[in-house]
Design a protein around this motif. Structure first.
Motif, PDB file in Angstrom:
ATOM      1  N   LEU A 172       0.830  -1.208   0.000  1.00  0.00           N
ATOM      2  CA  LEU A 172       0.000   0.000   0.000  1.00  0.00           C
ATOM      3  C   LEU A 172       0.864   1.257   0.000  1.00  0.00           C
ATOM      4  CD1 LEU A 172      -3.006  -0.751   2.407  1.00  0.00           C
ATOM      5  CD2 LEU A 172      -2.951  -0.785  -0.096  1.00  0.00           C
ATOM      6  N   GLU A 173       1.986   1.215   0.695  1.00  0.00           N
ATOM      7  CA  GLU A 173       2.910   2.357   0.665  1.00  0.00           C
ATOM      8  C   GLU A 173       3.368   2.649  -0.759  1.00  0.00           C
ATOM      9  OE1 GLU A 173       6.212   1.696   3.264  1.00  0.00           O
ATOM     10  OE2 GLU A 173       5.234   2.670   4.964  1.00  0.00           O
ATOM     11  N   LEU A 174       3.661   1.577  -1.507  1.00  0.00           N
ATOM     12  CA  LEU A 174       4.056   1.739  -2.908  1.00  0.00           C
ATOM     13  C   LEU A 174       2.984   2.491  -3.688  1.00  0.00           C
ATOM     14  CD1 LEU A 174       5.499  -1.630  -4.308  1.00  0.00           C
ATOM     15  CD2 LEU A 174       6.648   0.578  -4.221  1.00  0.00           C
ATOM     16  N   TRP A 175       1.757   2.024  -3.547  1.00  0.00           N
ATOM     17  CA  TRP A 175       0.665   2.621  -4.310  1.00  0.00           C
ATOM     18  C   TRP A 175       0.405   4.061  -3.878  1.00  0.00           C
ATOM     19  CZ3 TRP A 175      -1.758   0.893  -8.598  1.00  0.00           C
ATOM     20  CH2 TRP A 175      -1.467  -0.408  -8.993  1.00  0.00           C
ATOM     21  N   ARG A 176       0.569   4.336  -2.604  1.00  0.00           N
ATOM     22  CA  ARG A 176       0.413   5.718  -2.145  1.00  0.00           C
ATOM     23  C   ARG A 176       1.491   6.607  -2.757  1.00  0.00           C
ATOM     24  NH1 ARG A 176      -0.093   6.524   4.173  1.00  0.00           N
ATOM     25  NH2 ARG A 176       2.000   5.603   4.144  1.00  0.00           N
ATOM     26  N   ASN A 177       2.711   6.101  -2.808  1.00  0.00           N
ATOM     27  CA  ASN A 177       3.807   6.884  -3.391  1.00  0.00           C
ATOM     28  C   ASN A 177       3.585   7.118  -4.880  1.00  0.00           C
ATOM     29  OD1 ASN A 177       5.048   6.962  -0.896  1.00  0.00           O
ATOM     30  ND2 ASN A 177       6.396   5.222  -1.310  1.00  0.00           N
ATOM     31  N   TRP A 178       3.195   6.066  -5.601  1.00  0.00           N
ATOM     32  CA  TRP A 178       2.941   6.225  -7.035  1.00  0.00           C
ATOM     33  C   TRP A 178       1.798   7.213  -7.278  1.00  0.00           C
ATOM     34  CZ3 TRP A 178       2.943   0.224  -7.887  1.00  0.00           C
ATOM     35  CH2 TRP A 178       4.269  -0.222  -8.018  1.00  0.00           C
ATOM     36  N   ASN A 179       0.780   7.107  -6.451  1.00  0.00           N
ATOM     37  CA  ASN A 179      -0.391   7.968  -6.622  1.00  0.00           C
ATOM     38  C   ASN A 179      -0.052   9.440  -6.395  1.00  0.00           C
ATOM     39  OD1 ASN A 179      -3.311   7.943  -7.114  1.00  0.00           O
ATOM     40  ND2 ASN A 179      -3.503   8.708  -5.025  1.00  0.00           N
ATOM     41  N   ASN A 180       0.915   9.682  -5.504  1.00  0.00           N
ATOM     42  CA  ASN A 180       1.285  11.063  -5.162  1.00  0.00           C
ATOM     43  C   ASN A 180       2.470  11.589  -5.962  1.00  0.00           C
ATOM     44  OD1 ASN A 180      -0.724  11.064  -3.213  1.00  0.00           O
ATOM     45  ND2 ASN A 180       0.657  10.455  -1.556  1.00  0.00           N
TER      46      ASN A 180
END
Length: 736
Positions: free
Chosen positions: A311-319
């Motif tokens: 989820l951290e990965l996806w949060r970083n990609w999203n931001n």
């Protein structure tokens, strides 16, 4: 070779060594492993034969060739039992004895063809042939005729208006599929040069301190990495469009680590993506079992933590400005789906999510705090992690098959019951018990056998749903849960209240559904004390003319605990002919009760059929001994009446079957031999409850004079069958 009996026994044991070697997964080709096993077996046989001949040398009165051949065979079979055959000892011993006796019969027939040796040979060939026939077959369903087909008549499920479309139907979105990961995977191209996005590794040392010894050595030799640099690998099913889209992470459970599990949920990922939800199947194969050892639950924190790192990965990609996935993800709507140990891991991950530190080692800091809206546990464990997880304020769904030979009880109902709602946000929890579904078929790569060979040859596969049927059922329930949880399409909750609304989309089967919303108010759940005449908020309980009345913790089929107390009620008018009145179970509500009851409210309770033979508690020992097969009574088709009474004495009553039928106990036969079920699995059934929802407006439509705001008594009247036993729990009222 001069000893023909020894030669025959060698040939027999070579077959068993070949089977054990072929199915011993190491990463080498099965034929190579089979050859190695045969070679080792021949060496062991020869050494044992030589050893026995040496110690028996000089024994002139003993036929050493025969004795050493038979003893050698017995010793070899004992060795094989512990290195390659997980069969129960008694059954395995019987197979070994039949095999050795077959060799002896062939040997005796070759020496002298007499009538006796011929009969002996024929009998042993018949015995061996029968065992091979049974082991090669798929089994049978001995209970096929005991329970009517689900949905076979409207009495079981009265017609209900359908307010939503088929949740298992593909949506309007086109799908992109790709992988992300370390880019350095030594075993799979999809996570090496095939990745679309390269990811950094993560240090999980504190999360799995049991990464030591040969488990560490052979895993690192195979994978090329250790616990200090776990990869973040995922298979993505991405809806095409602007977004942002809700996000679902799917994680597999325990399986042989070299028989990769992460590719088994494409049927689910593709469906969710087509309906506008990003789905990611997470790779955690490196935490799975292997011939070098199984972590036996000590890896559960790592399984959960890795989900949060994804989820951290996806949060970083999203931001990340300029990234292809920038603003593609709705990080306010996240859901986990886990299977088997993954089903326990998703609950642990949801519990870890708000914490500042890893509770088992505070040197590992947490900083997650994601908006996880829902958790789905498919055939989960609930005992691997040494902490009891209590979830709060989250939507929850667990699905279990009655023919799950790996997790033989519905462990997902334990976190369901522990889950607490403490705020005012509308949420819900549900459990779905699917008859004839197994463990493995929720993953399309695991197959229809919950055991690996040769143990799988003992399993009774005939009663199982086909894989596509089981997965279709999973799609209906999981997609409906996702629609309600991630998209706020609350009409899909109706499916979990009464499964009949989806009968045109589901395989024809029995489905027991439990459901409770966050606005549920409990009247009685039988957890508060040991007084069977009281419940919460000063409610008084009264039993009348009951043949059986007790509260107890419900056991699992394997003598474990469901961690749930319920009341067991029985009535028997045939064995108690002096009774002129029907049996009743009455709850007298306190005038101080704070539960608001209106026409928009629903009376609900969980209910399941009990074993009518429990009524034999009222027989004397002589009467029990005198009973024979002819005295056994049929399993009753239960039904009864619910009556509400208000303070002025107005009453209104409904039959339970007017809302939903009560299925008979759903019995199972896991193995091809009844005696093996008791040893390997446990009882042929266990109590499984489902929720019944009775809209209170139905009571006022029958008697408009009934004042719901002044309801004083709720009475269960057992007036529809002459005898029966039911298990009752979680009586309460829910809002609209």
């Amino acid at each position: 070779m001069k000893n023909r009996l020894f030669t025959l026994i060698i040939l027999l044991t070579v077959v068993f060594y070949a089977i054990a070697g072929y199915h011993f997964l190491t990463g080498w080709h099965p034929l190579v492993m089979m050859f190695i096993a045969i070679t080792i077996g021949l060496c062991i046989n020869s050494l044992i034969y030589v050893f026995l001949n040496i110690i028996g040398k000089g024994s002139k009165n003993i036929p050493m060739k025969t004795v050493t051949a038979i003893l050698g065979g017995i010793i070899v079979f004992i060795i094989l039992k512990y290195i390659g055959f997980g069969w129960p000892v008694l059954f395995y011993s019987a197979i070994a004895v039949i095999g050795i006796l077959l060799c002896i019969s062939i040997y005796l027939f070759q020496i002298k063809r007499t009538a006796l040796s011929s009969i002996f040979l024929v009998l042993m060939l018949i015995g061996a042939g029968y065992m091979l026939f049974v082991l090669a077959g798929s089994g049978s369903d001995p209970y096929d005729k005991e329970i009517p087909l689900a949905f076979s008549n409207d009495n079981g499920f009265p017609p209900t208006e359908v307010l939503f479309d088929n949740p298992a139907a593909s949506g309007d979105f086109s799908i992109n599929t790709f992988t992300y990961g370390s880019g350095t995977d030594e075993q799979r191209t999809e996570f090496s040069r095939g990745v679309k996005y390269k990811t950094n590794t993560v240090d999980g040392t504190w999360l799995i301190p049991d990464w030591t010894g040969k488990k560490k050595k052979w895993r690192e030799r195979y994978w090329g990495f250790g616990s200090d640099n776990f990869p973040l690998n995922g298979r993505v099913y991405m809806p095409q469009g602007e977004g942002p889209f809700p996000l679902t992470l799917i994680v597999h459970g325990n399986h042989n680590m070299i028989d990769y599990s992460d590719d088994g949920y494409g049927y689910l990922g593709s469906l969710l993506a087509s309906r506008g939800i990003i789905a990611v199947s997470v790779d955690e194969n490196f935490l799975n079992g292997h011939w070098s050892g199984d972590f036996r639950g000590k890896e559960m924190p790592a399984r959960a933590w890795l989900l949060l790192k994804h989820l951290e990965l996806w949060r970083n990609w999203n931001n990340e400005e300029g990234h292809e996935l920038e603003h593609k993800v709705d990080m306010d709507n996240i859901m986990f789906v886990g299977h088997s140990r993954g089903g326990e891991a998703v609950s642990i991950a949801a519990a870890f999510n708000p914490l500042p530190y890893f509770p088992d080692q505070a040197k590992e800091k947490f900083d997650f705090n994601f908006n996880i809206k829902g958790v789905v546990a498919l055939a989960p464990t609930d005992y691997r992690y040494d902490r009891k997880i209590v979830l709060n304020n989250i939507n929850f769904l667990s699905i279990q098959g009655s023919y799950d030979a790996d997790e033989v009880s519905f462990w997902g109902m334990r976190p369901y019951r522990r889950l607490e709602y403490t705020d005012s946000i509308s949420r819900f929890k549900s459990g779905v018990y699917i008859h004839h579904a197994n463990h493995g078929q929720f993953n399309s790569t695991w197959g229809n056998s919950d055991f690996g060979a040769p143990s799988k040859w003992l399993l009774n596969l005939n009663p199982l749903l086909k894989e596509e049927q089981q997965q279709e059922a999973a799609k209906v329930f999981i997609s409906a849960f996702a629609e309600a949880t991630l998209k706020n399409n609350q009409e899909y909750r109706g499916l979990f209240k009464n499964v009949s609304v989806a009968k045109q989309w589901l395989p024809v089967e029995h489905y027991l559904t439990s459901y409770e919303s966050s606005n549920h108010k409990t009247i009685a759940n039988f957890e508060e004390d040991i007084d069977i005449t009281t419940a919460k908020d000063s409610t008084i309980i009264k039993g009348v003319n009951l043949a059986l009345w007790k509260e107890q913790n419900l056991p699992t089929r394997d003598e474990g605990s469901q961690e749930n107390n319920a009341v067991i009620l029985g009535w028997d008018y045939k064995n108690d002919t002096s009774s002129s009145d029907k049996a009743m179970y009455e709850l007298r509500l306190s005038t101080d009760d704070s539960i608001a009851i209106t026409t928009n409210s629903t009376l609900q309770f969980t209910l399941g059929a009990g074993n009518h033979e429990w009524l034999d508690i009222n027989l004397t020992e002589k009467q029990k001994e005198a009973k024979n097969e002819d005295d056994k009574r049929e399993v009753p088709q239960l039904d009864f009446t619910i009556q509400l009474t208000d303070a002025s004495g107005q009453t209104s009553a409904l039959k339970v079957s007017d809302i939903k039928g009560i299925p008979k106990p759903l019995k199972t036969r896991f193995t091809k031999f009844a005696f093996l079920d008791k040893e390997m699995i446990g009882e042929d059934w266990e109590v499984q409850l489902q929720t019944y929802h009775l809209p209170l407006e139905k009571f006022t439509s029958i008697n408009p004079e009934l004042n719901l705001e002044e309801v004083s008594n709720i009475t269960f009247i057992f007036d529809q069958t002459d005898y029966g036993v039911m298990v009752l729990d979680e009586i309460g009222v829910s809002g609209s």
